[in-house]
Design an enzyme around this catalytic site. Structure first.
Site: not given
Length: 168
Positions: A21, A24-25, A103
């Site tokens: 994840h 992903e950033h 997040e």
């Protein structure tokens, strides 16, 4: 243009969760030939949209853009696949780690019943099973992430032999 990498949270290890994840950033933070945030600006300047998503078994990145800009979309994807690491800095990593941790706070830690899925996974699978931990990772693991760990994760999974490209 949609690139799917065969990497998700299932490819992580206990104590090193949340890396898929995190990437992903990180994949939108520039590469050797594309300055930070330019990926977004280039796609949006031609009327396109883009994003990415991560799950247990995959991470994908996509651009929707006018067909006569296909070459640009393919070039952007190939450049970050091949040249992300030279542009990866501790500052970028620190910034994106904070984004991911925020997040997690917003979606999990600071929500009533926010950890229900996390607890369900922990009850359903043994600790060393790849679906035991949440896709977003554990906060303690994100706190311990190092540049060396992150570079190794990228070198292991973000390569042409671990990707599928869809153009439609």
């Amino acid at each position: 243009v949609n690139v799917w990498y065969h990497v998700g949270s299932k490819n992580e290890q206990p104590g090193k969760t949340g890396y898929a994840h995190l990437f992903e950033h990180m994949m939108f933070q520039g590469s050797e030939h594309i300055p930070a945030d330019m990926h977004f600006k280039l796609i949006q300047s031609v009327g396109g949209t883009l994003n990415g998503s991560t799950f247990f078994d995959r991470t994908n990145y996509f651009e929707t853009l006018p067909s006569h800009y296909l070459e640009m979309g393919l070039w952007l994807e190939s450049d970050r696949m091949g040249f992300l690491l030279p542009a990866l800095t501790q500052g970028k990593l620190d910034t994106q780690l904070e984004v991911v941790k925020n997040e997690r706070r917003q979606r999990v830690d600071n929500q009533p019943y926010g950890i229900w899925l996390e607890k369900l996974l922990e009850l359903a699978y043994p600790k060393d099973f790849p679906y035991y931990w949440p896709v977003i990772g554990y906060m303690a693991d994100l706190d311990k992430a190092t540049m060396r760990h992150i570079r190794h994760f990228f070198k292991t999974y973000y390569a042409p032999n671990n990707a599928s490209l869809v153009v439609s």
